[in-house]
Each structure stands twice: as structure tokens, then as C-alpha cells.
Design an enzyme around this catalytic site. Sequence first.
Site, PDB file in Angstrom:
ATOM      1  N   ASP A 116       0.829  -1.212   0.000  1.00 61.41           N
ATOM      2  CA  ASP A 116       0.000   0.000   0.000  1.00 61.41           C
ATOM      3  C   ASP A 116       0.857   1.254   0.000  1.00 61.41           C
ATOM      4  O   ASP A 116       2.055   1.225   0.301  1.00 61.41           O
ATOM      5  CB  ASP A 116      -0.932   0.006   1.210  1.00 61.41           C
ATOM      6  CG  ASP A 116      -0.182  -0.039   2.535  1.00 61.41           C
ATOM      7  OD1 ASP A 116       0.754  -0.863   2.659  1.00 61.41           O
ATOM      8  OD2 ASP A 116      -0.516   0.735   3.452  1.00 61.41           O
TER       9      ASP A 116
ATOM     10  N   ASP B 184       7.600   4.923  -1.244  1.00 58.43           N
ATOM     11  CA  ASP B 184       7.374   4.289   0.049  1.00 58.43           C
ATOM     12  C   ASP B 184       6.096   3.462  -0.058  1.00 58.43           C
ATOM     13  O   ASP B 184       4.999   4.009  -0.030  1.00 58.43           O
ATOM     14  CB  ASP B 184       7.238   5.361   1.133  1.00 58.43           C
ATOM     15  CG  ASP B 184       6.794   4.818   2.483  1.00 58.43           C
ATOM     16  OD1 ASP B 184       6.888   3.603   2.695  1.00 58.43           O
ATOM     17  OD2 ASP B 184       6.319   5.629   3.302  1.00 58.43           O
TER      18      ASP B 184
ATOM     19  N   GLU C 211       0.118  -1.465   5.511  1.00 54.53           N
ATOM     20  CA  GLU C 211       1.092  -1.101   6.542  1.00 54.53           C
ATOM     21  C   GLU C 211       0.861   0.300   7.066  1.00 54.53           C
ATOM     22  O   GLU C 211       1.043   0.579   8.258  1.00 54.53           O
ATOM     23  CB  GLU C 211       2.507  -1.231   5.964  1.00 54.53           C
ATOM     24  CG  GLU C 211       3.629  -0.973   6.954  1.00 54.53           C
ATOM     25  CD  GLU C 211       4.145   0.459   6.949  1.00 54.53           C
ATOM     26  OE1 GLU C 211       5.052   0.773   7.740  1.00 54.53           O
ATOM     27  OE2 GLU C 211       3.626   1.286   6.154  1.00 54.53           O
ATOM     28  N   GLU C 212       0.468   1.211   6.172  1.00 51.50           N
ATOM     29  CA  GLU C 212       0.488   2.632   6.509  1.00 51.50           C
ATOM     30  C   GLU C 212      -0.530   3.038   7.574  1.00 51.50           C
ATOM     31  O   GLU C 212      -0.354   4.046   8.247  1.00 51.50           O
ATOM     32  CB  GLU C 212       0.280   3.474   5.243  1.00 51.50           C
ATOM     33  CG  GLU C 212       1.381   3.322   4.192  1.00 51.50           C
ATOM     34  CD  GLU C 212       2.711   3.932   4.617  1.00 51.50           C
ATOM     35  OE1 GLU C 212       2.808   4.402   5.758  1.00 51.50           O
ATOM     36  OE2 GLU C 212       3.644   3.926   3.808  1.00 51.50           O
TER      37      GLU C 212
ATOM     38  N   HIS D  98       4.905  10.526   2.429  1.00 51.20           N
ATOM     39  CA  HIS D  98       3.602  10.881   3.006  1.00 51.20           C
ATOM     40  C   HIS D  98       3.204  12.320   2.681  1.00 51.20           C
ATOM     41  O   HIS D  98       2.317  12.874   3.320  1.00 51.20           O
ATOM     42  CB  HIS D  98       3.571  10.674   4.529  1.00 51.20           C
ATOM     43  CG  HIS D  98       3.832   9.266   4.959  1.00 51.20           C
ATOM     44  ND1 HIS D  98       3.652   8.826   6.255  1.00 51.20           N
ATOM     45  CD2 HIS D  98       4.257   8.180   4.265  1.00 51.20           C
ATOM     46  CE1 HIS D  98       3.968   7.546   6.332  1.00 51.20           C
ATOM     47  NE2 HIS D  98       4.341   7.144   5.136  1.00 51.20           N
TER      48      HIS D  98
END
Length: 484
Positions: free
Chosen positions: A79, A116, A146-147, A458
Amino acid sequence: MAKEILNLKPESVWKHFYELTQIPRPTGHTKAVEKYVVDFAKSLNIDVKQDKVGNVLVTKPASKGMENAPTVILQAHLDMVPQKNSDVKHDFLKDPIDAYIAGDKVKARSTTLGADNGIGAAAILAILEDSSLKHGKIEGLFTIDEEEGMVGAFGLESGFLTGSILLNLDTEEEGELCVGCAGGIDENVSWQFKEVEVPAGDVALKINLTGLRGGHSGGEIHLGRGNANKLMFRFLKQAVAEVEARLSFIDGGSLRNAIPREAFAIVTVPAENVDDLLDLVDEYQEIYSEEYRSIENNLSLKAEKTDLPKSLIPEEIQDDLINAVEACPNGVISMLQDFPGIVESSTNIASVKSTEGLVEIKFLTRSSSETKKYALDSSINSLFSLADAKVEAVNAYPGWQPNANSAALEVMKDIYIRKFGKDPIVQVVHAGLECGIILDSTPGLDIVSFGPTIMNPHSPDEFVEIDTVERFYDYLITILEELK
């Protein structure tokens, strides 16, 4: 334009990264990219399986002569963080990422890039595909979501993995070998209320705070960037006190693990106080520009008249909300003693949003110390409980404690010195990694994390340094050859 990255080296890594940019894969929406990995493995005629939560494990047999080498798990998450500015038209559920080359970097047009952890995933796919490489048995582990919440890592069942060494490809500074990370807790704070009428004679204005850099709330929390929610509520407290402002609506930030870049509020004031509010906006624009002059070059605080809202947040809820956010700690709380310059504990007031009859705040609290993590959680709970809010802590995950006796680390340090003529930096990071959680389901793993240089993850300013991808991949290949 994204196809231009296909000309970069190593071609196999960039080919797979391009394919990943074409598959929408925000956290919580990874079915398509899971299928891509499964179909890829089937096309190579190698074993692939998927667990109940959606993690994909692809197993590649050892090369001839490497059958006795330890099984190495290569791990990355599928993700990506979906971030864009409010004025950008992009649907992360439908639209591909438009990556492009900008000098020595690869960036995306006005969105997060997904390097990422797309570069890590692409590197694993390239390794699985290349029949010329020498290596022991490889398990390519692609985790999901994961995020937000580490869902894939938490969903791993005992026995799913058979390897003894795990190389996590999710850190963001080439030349660093990560051997530990912080744990975290999500905090949810909320107030429910019955809306009240707008006072007669009031005028409505929309307050827009935009242009902040944002970024990763773990890896970049120490850089002193502005938190849009903290700045907005600081202004609102003054507006309530000086010009009788009343709050109708608030919308700041979005994701728990991203420092909020924008915040928007709708307030009403008596008609005779409109000019005073506009003056206060100009004053705070000057204050914030001065305070963040070397960090936030595009910070903008503006006000514009808007339609009168149907209702307001009750004054007692408004005041509790504003005072609590103003009082709440945000950013770096403590530093590690054994790793100078590395954050130990932090908080991120990630999002504050109002809907009809409800205000919700979401935090991510991180710490390398389990006891300090829960102490910080207790402080936040106490603060918002005093403000009569409902407070709950969810999705706690453990940190990853360094292993001083890591045999894999010693091999990797030696390889790095031989290949690049300098010592790698052995580091503990404040960002959350899945390593500690994976250790819970597969005890005894020898784990090291590394990756290419990715900056501003992000946030829409995310980029990956091109030359570090080639060094990272060359290093990874050599590690697999020498882990005998």
C-alpha cells in the site's frame, strides 16, 4: 509521462515500479495490486500463496550450489499513502500515479509518489524474476495496509514464513542499516453534541490554512514543520477571545501518519467584527511566516466570506475543543539517549474533523520505549477527558528492539565497506516498521532494514533519488550472494 522512468537503471526495478504506479493502491484498497503480484508469480511458475488478510508470499528456489544457504525473506508493503493538496484533482482509487524525472530525482505530479514502499516491492519483484542471480531460497513477502494499522503484519500467522533472515526494504536513507524502530498507538478523540443556531446578525467566513510541507510523522517529525491543526487552533483561540468568533466547521489533516499540511474552518462573527477578524488573519499570517521563515516558504493563512452555515458547534464544546488542541503536546517529546539525534517519543495531531453533531480528532503516538509510549497515551487521555471528550486508544503495535548479536548485520556491514569504501550507519528510526510485529509471529528472525533515499514521504513533495536506487539494488544482490 510516467513511462520515462522505464529508461532508468536498474531497468528491472524501474519496470516494476512503473507497473505499481499504474495500479491504484492506497491503504485499504490493495486487492488489485495483490492480484498483480500473484499473477506475476504464476507467470514465473514459482510458488505463491496468500493468507487470510491478503499478504502475498512468493517462494523462489535456491540457485544451483546455494541450496544450503539460509532462506532469506525479502519484505515490503504494497500500500501507499494517498496525499494531495486540496486543489489537485486526483482520485487515488482510480487514477494512476504520474511519475516523472526531475533532474536526479523521480517525483509525482502533485501527489505522493508511492516510492514508500513501491521501490522496495519493485526490487523484490526484480529479484524473483532474474534467473541469473545467485542466492539461497527466497521468500518474497508482500504485506498489505502497513500505513494505517499495520494490518498485514498483525495478520501474519505462525508458520506462514520459513526463513531465518528477514530483509525489510522500507527505510529511506541509502547508507543506513536500520536495526530498530518505534512502536505506536492510535488515539481517537470525539465529542457528540446537538448543534445550535447562528446568532442573528452574524456573518460567516472560511479560514484557509494551506501551503505547509507536511511529511512523514515518524521520519520527519523532528524537522520542525508546521502542523496545520495546531496552527489553526492557535488562531481560533485568539479569534474567539478577541472578535467573538463561533466555530461551525473544522477540517484539518487526513492521515494519522502524515503531518497535516492544510486546515479549513468556517466561523461566524458579529457583522461589526468582520474587519477585526480579517486583521487578525493578516496578523497571524505575519506571525506564522516569521516563525517558520526557514521551514515553510509557502504557508498561507487567508479568510473569505462564505454562506452562513445552518448551525454552530455549541460554545462549551467549541471551547473545550480549542483549549484541548491548544494544550495538547505535538511533535517531538523526547530523544533517545543511546542514539543521539534520534527521536524517542512523539505525537502527531493528524486530523480534526467535524460533521453533523460530531467532532473527531485522530492522533498517532510513537515511542521506542513501551512504557513511555503508554505514559504519553495516558497524558493525552487525561487531557481530553478533562475536556469531556470520549477517548480511546486502538491499534497499538510494538517497537522493534535492536539485536546486538545480528549475524546478518555483520555480513551486511562488511559488504557495504567493500563495495562503497565507507562504513554504513547503523541506526534506529522513529518511523514505524513492521519488523517488531513480524517477530511476534515468527520469533528468532534476524532482521535488518535498508533502502534507497526517499525524501518527504507521506506528502506530495515525495521523491526518490535515482542513483541511490541503483546502489541499493546492487547492494541487495550482493547480500543475497554472500549470506551463506
